[in-house]
Design a protein around this motif. Structure first.
Motif, PDB file in Angstrom:
ATOM      1  N   HIS A   1       0.808  -1.226   0.000  1.00 32.75           N
ATOM      2  CA  HIS A   1       0.000   0.000   0.000  1.00 32.75           C
ATOM      3  C   HIS A   1       0.842   1.277   0.000  1.00 32.75           C
ATOM      4  O   HIS A   1       0.389   2.316  -0.447  1.00 32.75           O
TER       5      HIS A   1
ATOM      6  N   HIS B   1       0.858   6.163   0.347  1.00 34.13           N
ATOM      7  CA  HIS B   1       1.860   7.092   0.884  1.00 34.13           C
ATOM      8  C   HIS B   1       2.782   7.639  -0.209  1.00 34.13           C
ATOM      9  O   HIS B   1       3.880   8.115   0.081  1.00 34.13           O
TER      10      HIS B   1
ATOM     11  N   ASP C   1      -3.363   6.334   6.645  1.00 32.68           N
ATOM     12  CA  ASP C   1      -3.724   4.957   7.014  1.00 32.68           C
ATOM     13  C   ASP C   1      -5.039   4.915   7.784  1.00 32.68           C
ATOM     14  O   ASP C   1      -5.899   4.075   7.525  1.00 32.68           O
TER      15      ASP C   1
HETATM   16 FE   LIG Z   1       0.590   2.920   5.859  1.00 30.21          FE
END
Ligand SMILES: [Fe+2]
Ligand code: FES
Length: 426
Positions: free
Chosen positions: A179, A184, A342
């Motif tokens: 991810h 990010h 997140d």
């Molecule tokens: Fe993360």
């Protein structure tokens, strides 16, 4: 996953098998810096139980049940003085082990104090945290320092924020290396560097590869896995390897950078609430980062981004302050701070995600490994077997570490970082 497996994985309150596993490990109650000698008691909630943490006049910490043994007034309002916590209601006073020191409301000479005990859990401090053991006294395991503080000289800087969803959703984010190249991507930027570098604004990494190959190695304490990517430089001869370690049930060691090492610690307050600690730490080999700068970098500054009870000011109600104009200008998420990005994903799934509705792919191999491991571990405990990671001889957590770097293709990733149990790597 079946709905039954989902429940086994997620539920931690009351008699839930996953809660029993967690009660057989030392669990983080709060940060050491929150509790001052003779200072205000600190509220903590662990596995559905309300507790208070306090530090007495001699510097010892106690973890007590929040509600007074007498008539259940909250000890959060109590006076912390002369080596004990005194309930305001009728003045009963308890030491760090829950013994009654005084019962102001009872006649002198009464044997009542000796027959009453405030709920209390054994407590220790290490790595900047207060830890307690919530399991049966006869099953207590030896305390050891956490993997993110292998020696007392280490500096540990932690952010702390409450996440409003189940612990497993948060944990899956720690071991999901795929991810970071999307979620990010504005904060972890590909660059012509030889390894991950932390700057004041972002983290640089030497790869643009968004579809890493994954390999998993199971261990007695959890598992390790590698995400293997094509590096920007020398892609024919080298691999860019990031290893992540899961130490059941609470801890993940994520790949380090040139300034500090990174770990996360997840503590379930209850089935649908999790305290999330994002940790930068360093020994003498790395320059490191102080707590204030670390919290600022993560956009989780105390009193600004999180309130005094560690509630995030960015919530689903305000769309995590997502900035669509910034997105149009090139920022991927429009949300400030790596953990906040997140949290939007984790909380957005709902309090307990229904994993029976997912479509997992090859990049979810570590997430699957986590689920299989912990569902099995929950069934084991339900069947009366020992909790994962508690059988002796245990691997010392201080010897376990993650790894990040560009290495020649012939290198076996299992030999990189600490904590391998495979004979090949040894
Ligand atoms: Fe993360
Ligand atoms: S309720 Fe605490 S002393 Fe009475």
């Amino acid at each position: 996953m079946t709905p039954e497996e989902n429940e086994l994985l997620c539920r931690v309150e009351g008699d839930a098998p996953m809660g029993h596993i967690m009660r057989r490990h030392w669990i983080a109650a709060c940060l050491s810096e929150e509790v001052k000698a003779d200072g205000a008691p600190v509220k903590t909630r662990l596995l559905g139980e309300d507790l208070v943490v306090f530090r007495d006049s001699k510097g010892r910490v106690g973890v007590l049940g929040e509600f007074c043994a007498h008539r259940r007034a909250s000890l959060l309002y109590g006076r912390n003085e002369e080596c004990g916590l005194r309930c305001l209601y009728h003045g009963w006073k308890f030491d760090v082990e829950g013994n009654v020191l005084e019962m102001a409301s009872e006649p002198e000479g009464s044997n009542f104090p000796g027959r009453v005990k405030q709920k209390a859990y054994p407590a220790r401090e290490a790595g900047g945290f207060v830890w307690c053991f919530m399991g049966p006294a006869e099953e207590i395991i030896e305390f050891q320092p956490p993997a993110f503080s292998p020696t007392p000289q280490c500096r540990v800087s932690a952010t702390k924020v409450r996440v409003r969803c189940n612990w497993a959703q948060v944990l899956e984010g720690q071991i999901d290396s795929a991810h970071s190249s999307s979620l990010h991507s504005s904060d972890m930027v590909p660059a012509q560097v030889d390894g991950a570098k932390a700057t004041e604004e972002n983290w640089l990494r030497p790869s643009t590869d968004k579809a890493p190959r994954f390999q998993v190695e199971r261990t007695s304490y959890g598992f390790r896995y590698a995400a293997i990517r094509r590096p920007i430089q020398n892609a024919e001869t080298h691999d860019y390897i990031r290893t992540t370690v899961y130490i059941a049930p609470f801890t993940a060691l994520i790949p380090p950078n040139n300034v500090h090492n990174v770990a996360t610690l997840l503590v379930p307050e209850d089935d649908v609430t999790t305290m999330f600690y994002f940790i930068a730490w360093n020994g003498p080999d790395k320059p490191g980062i102080d707590a204030q700068t670390w919290r600022k970098f993560n956009v989780l500054e105390w009193g600004k981004d999180v309130d005094r009870h560690f509630n995030n000011v960015r919530t689903a109600d305000n769309f995590y302050q997502q900035d669509r104009a910034a997105m149009a200008a090139g920022n991927f998420t429009g949300i400030k701070g790596i953990p906040n990005q997140d949290i939007a994903m984790w909380e957005g799934m709902g309090p307990i995600s229904d994993r029976s509705k997912e479509r997992v792919g090859v990049s979810d191999i570590a997430v699957n490994a986590f689920r299989r491991l912990m569902v099995e571990a929950a069934r084991d405990v339900r069947d009366g077997k020992p909790a994962i990671g508690t059988a002796e001889p245990r691997v010392r957590h201080a010897t376990i570490s993650s790894f990040e770097g560009v290495v020649p293709k012939a290198t076996d990733w299992r030999s990189l970082g600490g904590g391998s149990e495979s004979p090949r790597a040894a």
